[in-house]
Motif scaffolding. Structure first.
Motif, PDB file in Angstrom:
ATOM      1  N   ARG A 202       0.822  -1.211   0.000  1.00  0.00           N
ATOM      2  CA  ARG A 202       0.000   0.000   0.000  1.00  0.00           C
ATOM      3  C   ARG A 202       0.861   1.268   0.000  1.00  0.00           C
ATOM      4  O   ARG A 202       0.499   2.286  -0.612  1.00  0.00           O
ATOM      5  N   PHE A 203       1.995   1.183   0.673  1.00  0.00           N
ATOM      6  CA  PHE A 203       2.934   2.324   0.711  1.00  0.00           C
ATOM      7  C   PHE A 203       3.446   2.641  -0.701  1.00  0.00           C
ATOM      8  O   PHE A 203       3.532   3.800  -1.117  1.00  0.00           O
ATOM      9  N   ASN A 204       3.769   1.581  -1.453  1.00  0.00           N
ATOM     10  CA  ASN A 204       4.317   1.759  -2.796  1.00  0.00           C
ATOM     11  C   ASN A 204       3.304   2.302  -3.788  1.00  0.00           C
ATOM     12  O   ASN A 204       3.664   2.823  -4.833  1.00  0.00           O
ATOM     13  N   LYS A 205       1.985   2.150  -3.477  1.00  0.00           N
ATOM     14  CA  LYS A 205       0.981   2.717  -4.369  1.00  0.00           C
ATOM     15  C   LYS A 205       1.075   4.235  -4.410  1.00  0.00           C
ATOM     16  O   LYS A 205       0.828   4.866  -5.439  1.00  0.00           O
ATOM     17  N   ASP A 206       1.407   4.829  -3.289  1.00  0.00           N
ATOM     18  CA  ASP A 206       1.520   6.290  -3.220  1.00  0.00           C
ATOM     19  C   ASP A 206       2.939   6.775  -3.538  1.00  0.00           C
ATOM     20  O   ASP A 206       3.118   7.837  -4.127  1.00  0.00           O
ATOM     21  N   ILE A 207       3.936   6.035  -3.120  1.00  0.00           N
ATOM     22  CA  ILE A 207       5.344   6.415  -3.365  1.00  0.00           C
ATOM     23  C   ILE A 207       6.003   5.272  -4.119  1.00  0.00           C
ATOM     24  O   ILE A 207       6.417   4.268  -3.524  1.00  0.00           O
ATOM     25  N   LYS A 208       6.053   5.430  -5.448  1.00  0.00           N
ATOM     26  CA  LYS A 208       6.497   4.324  -6.279  1.00  0.00           C
ATOM     27  C   LYS A 208       8.024   4.230  -6.395  1.00  0.00           C
ATOM     28  O   LYS A 208       8.536   3.273  -6.959  1.00  0.00           O
ATOM     29  N   ALA A 209       8.719   5.256  -5.920  1.00  0.00           N
ATOM     30  CA  ALA A 209      10.168   5.265  -6.111  1.00  0.00           C
ATOM     31  C   ALA A 209      10.871   4.240  -5.224  1.00  0.00           C
ATOM     32  O   ALA A 209      11.992   3.824  -5.519  1.00  0.00           O
ATOM     33  N   TYR A 210      10.199   3.790  -4.163  1.00  0.00           N
ATOM     34  CA  TYR A 210      10.834   2.880  -3.216  1.00  0.00           C
ATOM     35  C   TYR A 210      10.403   1.438  -3.497  1.00  0.00           C
ATOM     36  O   TYR A 210       9.262   1.173  -3.844  1.00  0.00           O
ATOM     37  N   VAL A 211      11.354   0.549  -3.320  1.00  0.00           N
ATOM     38  CA  VAL A 211      11.085  -0.881  -3.504  1.00  0.00           C
ATOM     39  C   VAL A 211      11.379  -1.592  -2.195  1.00  0.00           C
ATOM     40  O   VAL A 211      12.472  -1.437  -1.630  1.00  0.00           O
ATOM     41  N   TYR A 212      10.389  -2.355  -1.716  1.00  0.00           N
ATOM     42  CA  TYR A 212      10.588  -3.136  -0.491  1.00  0.00           C
ATOM     43  C   TYR A 212      10.396  -4.609  -0.820  1.00  0.00           C
ATOM     44  O   TYR A 212       9.453  -4.997  -1.515  1.00  0.00           O
ATOM     45  N   LYS A 213      11.290  -5.433  -0.304  1.00  0.00           N
ATOM     46  CA  LYS A 213      11.185  -6.883  -0.454  1.00  0.00           C
ATOM     47  C   LYS A 213      11.566  -7.536   0.858  1.00  0.00           C
ATOM     48  O   LYS A 213      12.461  -7.070   1.565  1.00  0.00           O
ATOM     49  N   ARG A 214      10.853  -8.649   1.140  1.00  0.00           N
ATOM     50  CA  ARG A 214      11.218  -9.487   2.282  1.00  0.00           C
ATOM     51  C   ARG A 214      11.409 -10.880   1.692  1.00  0.00           C
ATOM     52  O   ARG A 214      10.445 -11.552   1.326  1.00  0.00           O
ATOM     53  N   VAL A 215      12.636 -11.304   1.567  1.00  0.00           N
ATOM     54  CA  VAL A 215      12.954 -12.511   0.807  1.00  0.00           C
ATOM     55  C   VAL A 215      13.755 -13.469   1.665  1.00  0.00           C
ATOM     56  O   VAL A 215      14.351 -13.100   2.678  1.00  0.00           O
ATOM     57  N   SER A 216      13.732 -14.769   1.214  1.00  0.00           N
ATOM     58  CA  SER A 216      14.435 -15.819   1.937  1.00  0.00           C
ATOM     59  C   SER A 216      14.964 -16.822   0.916  1.00  0.00           C
ATOM     60  O   SER A 216      14.474 -16.919  -0.217  1.00  0.00           O
ATOM     61  N   ASP A 217      15.976 -17.563   1.326  1.00  0.00           N
ATOM     62  CA  ASP A 217      16.478 -18.612   0.439  1.00  0.00           C
ATOM     63  C   ASP A 217      15.588 -19.872   0.499  1.00  0.00           C
ATOM     64  O   ASP A 217      15.702 -20.754  -0.346  1.00  0.00           O
ATOM     65  N   ASN A 218      14.665 -19.919   1.515  1.00  0.00           N
ATOM     66  CA  ASN A 218      13.761 -21.066   1.646  1.00  0.00           C
ATOM     67  C   ASN A 218      12.408 -20.567   2.158  1.00  0.00           C
ATOM     68  O   ASN A 218      11.998 -20.866   3.271  1.00  0.00           O
ATOM     69  N   PRO A 219      11.678 -19.756   1.332  1.00  0.00           N
ATOM     70  CA  PRO A 219      10.460 -19.129   1.815  1.00  0.00           C
ATOM     71  C   PRO A 219       9.250 -20.070   1.678  1.00  0.00           C
ATOM     72  O   PRO A 219       9.250 -20.983   0.861  1.00  0.00           O
ATOM     73  N   MET A 220       8.241 -19.797   2.497  1.00  0.00           N
ATOM     74  CA  MET A 220       6.965 -20.503   2.308  1.00  0.00           C
ATOM     75  C   MET A 220       6.295 -20.034   1.027  1.00  0.00           C
ATOM     76  O   MET A 220       5.784 -20.844   0.256  1.00  0.00           O
ATOM     77  N   ASN A 221       6.280 -18.709   0.817  1.00  0.00           N
ATOM     78  CA  ASN A 221       5.660 -18.130  -0.369  1.00  0.00           C
ATOM     79  C   ASN A 221       6.718 -18.063  -1.477  1.00  0.00           C
ATOM     80  O   ASN A 221       7.730 -17.383  -1.349  1.00  0.00           O
ATOM     81  N   PRO A 222       6.516 -18.733  -2.606  1.00  0.00           N
ATOM     82  CA  PRO A 222       7.512 -18.707  -3.699  1.00  0.00           C
ATOM     83  C   PRO A 222       7.792 -17.300  -4.210  1.00  0.00           C
ATOM     84  O   PRO A 222       8.866 -17.045  -4.750  1.00  0.00           O
ATOM     85  N   ASN A 223       6.843 -16.416  -4.061  1.00  0.00           N
ATOM     86  CA  ASN A 223       7.058 -15.040  -4.523  1.00  0.00           C
ATOM     87  C   ASN A 223       8.137 -14.317  -3.718  1.00  0.00           C
ATOM     88  O   ASN A 223       8.629 -13.270  -4.141  1.00  0.00           O
ATOM     89  N   ASN A 224       8.435 -14.869  -2.558  1.00  0.00           N
ATOM     90  CA  ASN A 224       9.418 -14.220  -1.683  1.00  0.00           C
ATOM     91  C   ASN A 224      10.800 -14.881  -1.770  1.00  0.00           C
ATOM     92  O   ASN A 224      11.610 -14.724  -0.861  1.00  0.00           O
ATOM     93  N   ARG A 225      11.052 -15.628  -2.852  1.00  0.00           N
ATOM     94  CA  ARG A 225      12.352 -16.309  -2.984  1.00  0.00           C
ATOM     95  C   ARG A 225      13.435 -15.287  -3.376  1.00  0.00           C
ATOM     96  O   ARG A 225      13.222 -14.427  -4.223  1.00  0.00           O
TER      97      ARG A 225
END
Length: 554
Positions: free
Chosen positions: A119-142
């Motif tokens: 939701r933050f990125n909808k208003d301020i698109k210049a910033y990119v946030y990711k929470r990633v893991s080498d063994n995530p439950m959600n494949p999108n977070n690899r």
């Protein structure tokens, strides 16, 4: 300004026109000063623009780093709030409702953080946030390769709590900040043993990955980045605009400096220079005074110029007087030398007069044939010719004349002078030794004046030799370093140290009153210098050597 040897007046130097032509091809002082100042300002403008660019770039980086830190702190705070407040509260509420349920939207730290930042990125698109893991439950977070490297980095350096810097991703520049995600005890409920995990987690993500975590291990990273290409482009544009503005300001300043310097400095200097060239070229009179109403350095220069101009006018007048005086000194010294030669001249004339008288008496009183009479008359005529030649040469020697040069042999000049003083040499029983070099070429001199120099020096040598001693006068000629050299060495007692520095001073003499004018060596030095040569002296107890050097013909 140079002094003409004959007239004693100032004439235009031969190098003046050449120097003036060269100066005409050079940059003027006004333009040169302005160009130098312009170059300095241009370099300053360039340096300032580069400095501004690097400053703004560093400021942009610092601002981006601060913002990524703020965002990272916000994400950390959200996760902390979920773990410490929201999740326990939800668990407590569910327990009271006697419901064994895990609400992902309210109790999963990763899910809540990702949703808030989306939701933050909808208003301020210049910033990119990711929470990633080498063994995530959600494949999108690899994690990708960069994030995998950073996970490894944090695992190897567990004392480091965050990392920030400039990274190049897909040929684009980013300011990135990363924080390690460390497994905590409260996280094992969902990431420990799959059999203990909430059924909602299993239903949503399955049991393929995201389990088997241990407390204290780095399992992933929080990543925040800000693209810098646009910001850097803006910084370059600002620096470029400042540089262009500086160039325009520089051009204006250059013209202002040029006009100011020209009016204040160049024009007055041009005026002074024009008058000075006119004086040197003969178109302006000496003593020209320039009106001066300035109280600065140009005014001081004008005063100095007026002083110099007046000084040159006075000096010219003095030089004219000196040139009359010099001619008179040479004439006076000639007459003095003629006086010293009087005995020798009498001897030279007396010998042919004796022969003339004898032959005349024989012709008058003795009967003789025509052939004998003719022989006597020839002797009489030869005697008269000899006397006439001696008198003519003495008259030529004594008369005042300007420098009249011709090619002559220095050996012949010395021989002739030795003949003139033969009486004085013979009277003192002086032996003359001549060491004449046969290889000396003829030189361009005024023979009459050079004879006067040789006569002065050799008469001084004869006078320096004691009559009761068998003295020697050695005369040597040679060539060396473009000069014809004549050495006159006597065996007198030498010149004392107190007298030596003054021997070329006018009217200085150590001879008794009536035996010398004190002008001989002074006049000789002047004549030699007129010919572009020099006269030197070396002395000791065993005698004195005068060395005369005259330039060879080039």
């Amino acid at each position: 300004m140079q002094r003409n040897a004959a007239s004693g007046l100032f004439t235009k130097p031969s190098y003046l026109s050449e120097r003036t032509t060269k100066m005409g091809n050079k940059l003027g002082l006004n333009l040169k000063f302005s160009l130098i100042i312009g170059l300095i300002l241009f370099l300053f403008c360039s340096f300032f623009s580069i400095l501004l660019y690097h400053y703004l770039k560093a400021q942009v980086v610092r601002d981006a780093e601060e913002k990524t830190m703020i965002i990272m702190t916000m994400v950390k705070s959200i996760g902390s709030y979920v773990r410490e407040t929201l999740r326990p509260k939800v668990i407590d509420v569910l327990a009271k409702l006697e419901r064994d349920q895990f609400i992902i939207e309210a109790m999963s730290t990763t899910h809540v953080s990702m949703q808030v930042m989306a939701r933050f990125n909808k208003d301020i698109k210049a910033y990119v946030y990711k929470r990633v893991s080498d063994n995530p439950m959600n494949p999108n977070n690899r994690a990708d390769f960069f994030h995998l490297d950073m996970i490894t980095y944090f695992r190897l350096n567990q004392d480091i709590k965050s990392w920030d810097g400039v990274v190049d991703i897909d040929d684009k520049m980013y300011i990135a900040r990363l924080r390690p995600i460390v497994m905590e005890t409260s996280c094992l409920q969902c990431h420990g043993n799959p059999s203990d995990a909430p059924k909602e987690i299993i239903e949503k993500y399955g049991t393929g990955s995201g389990f088997g975590r241990r407390v204290g291990t780095v399992v992933g990273v929080d990543y925040v980045s800000v693209p810098m290409d646009i910001a850097f482009t803006q910084v370059k544009a600002i620096a470029f605009y400042v540089f262009i503005l500086g160039i325009f300001a520089l051009c204006f300043l250059f013209l202002a400096l040029y006009a100011t310097f020209r009016n204040i400095v160049s024009k007055p200097l041009d005026k002074l220079s024009g008058i000075f060239k006119g004086i040197a070229g003969g178109t302006e009179p000496l003593g020209r005074q320039i009106q001066n109403n300035r109280q600065d350095e140009i005014g001081d220069l004008t005063v100095s110029f007026n002083t110099l101009s007046q000084y040159l006018l006075d000096a010219q007048g003095q030089l004219k007087k000196v040139a009359e005086i010099e001619k008179q000194m040479i004439k006076t010294e000639k007459l003095a030398v003629l006086g010293q030669l009087s005995a020798g001249v009498a001897h030279e004339i007396n010998n042919p007069l004796g022969g003339i008288k004898l032959c005349f008496d024989n012709v008058v009183s003795t009967q003789m044939d025509e052939e004998t009479r003719k022989a006597h008359i020839d002797v009489i005529n030869a005697g008269f010719d000899r006397i006439q030649g001696i008198i003519r040469h003495l008259l030529d020697f004594s008369k005042q004349s300007s420098l009249s040069v011709m090619l002559v042999s220095i050996n012949n000049l010395i021989d002739y002078v030795l003949h003139l003083i033969d009486y004085q040499i013979t009277k003192k029983n002086i032996m003359v030794i001549k060491n004449f070099s046969p290889d000396i070429p003829d030189i361009v001199v005024d023979p009459n004046k050079i004879e006067q120099v040789f006569l002065n020096i050799m008469l001084n040598a004869v006078q320096a030799i004691d009559e009761d001693k068998n003295g020697v006068l050695a005369v040597t000629t040679s060539c060396s370093n473009g000069f014809c050299e004549a050495f006159f060495k006597d065996t007198g007692s030498g010149i004392c140290d107190e007298v030596l520095p003054r021997i070329f001073d006018p009217f200085f003499t150590t001879k008794p009153v009536g035996e010398g004018t004190g002008l001989g060596l002074s006049v000789s030095k002047s004549i030699i210098e007129q010919h572009g040569g020099r006269i030197d002296v070396e002395t000791s107890d065993s005698g004195t050597v005068f060395i005369i050097r005259l330039p060879l013909v080039k």
